[in-house]
Design a protein around this motif. Structure first.
Motif, PDB file in Angstrom:
ATOM      1  N   ALA A 128       1.179   6.337   6.787  1.00 55.35           N
ATOM      2  CA  ALA A 128       0.916   5.228   7.251  1.00 55.35           C
ATOM      3  C   ALA A 128       1.522   5.078   8.540  1.00 55.35           C
ATOM      4  N   THR A 131       1.640   9.889   3.964  1.00 54.38           N
ATOM      5  CA  THR A 131       1.997   8.923   2.993  1.00 54.38           C
ATOM      6  C   THR A 131       0.622   8.025   4.358  1.00 54.38           C
ATOM      7  N   LYS A 141       0.972  -1.259  -0.028  1.00 56.21           N
ATOM      8  CA  LYS A 141      -0.196  -0.064  -0.156  1.00 56.21           C
ATOM      9  C   LYS A 141       1.011   1.041   0.384  1.00 56.21           C
ATOM     10  N   TYR A 142       1.850   1.438   0.925  1.00 56.38           N
ATOM     11  CA  TYR A 142       2.633   3.102   0.500  1.00 56.38           C
ATOM     12  C   TYR A 142       4.006   2.957  -0.007  1.00 56.38           C
ATOM     13  N   ARG A 149       2.581   5.540  -2.432  1.00 54.06           N
ATOM     14  CA  ARG A 149       3.155   6.845  -1.911  1.00 54.06           C
ATOM     15  C   ARG A 149       4.526   7.275  -1.802  1.00 54.06           C
ATOM     16  N   LEU A 156       5.313   1.957   7.336  1.00 58.43           N
ATOM     17  CA  LEU A 156       6.574   2.715   7.333  1.00 58.43           C
ATOM     18  C   LEU A 156       7.542   2.131   7.053  1.00 58.43           C
TER      19      LEU A 156
END
Length: 103
Positions: A33, A31, A7-8, A11, A38
């Motif tokens: 997160a 982000t 997901k990150y 970003r 992260l």
């Protein structure tokens, strides 16, 4: 493709492309997160040599993340993906709406 999975990661890359070198806290804010997600994404990007981690020997400890030269080559690819997403935004909204009825 696993370099971008999750997901990150995208970003993080986009944030570093746009804003330059950043600290963990700044990346977390941009982000959305949590710390654990992260940190895991950054570790994987470090393993792929997409992101650099520079630690300054000062107190309090200062760590800054930046894109490597390899990481900077991803910019045109992500730019093209962004253009595609903008062009097909209405299709995506319809797709999201249709999926909401599935479950």
């Amino acid at each position: 493709m696993s370099a971008f999975a999750g997901k990150y990661k995208t970003r993080i890359i986009c944030s570093l492309m746009t804003h330059g070198p950043m600290r963990h806290k700044e990346l977390r804010q941009l982000t959305d997160a949590n710390d654990q997600a992260l940190s895991l994404a950054l570790k994987e990007l470090l393993d792929y040599s997409i992101v650099n981690r520079h630690q300054y020997n000062e107190m309090p400890l200062k760590v800054v993340y930046s894109l490597t030269e390899k990481g900077k080559t991803i910019a045109p690819i992500l730019h093209q993906v962004s253009l595609w997403a903008i062009k097909h935004h209405e299709d995506d909204v319809t797709f999201e709406h249709d999926n909401s009825r599935l479950g």
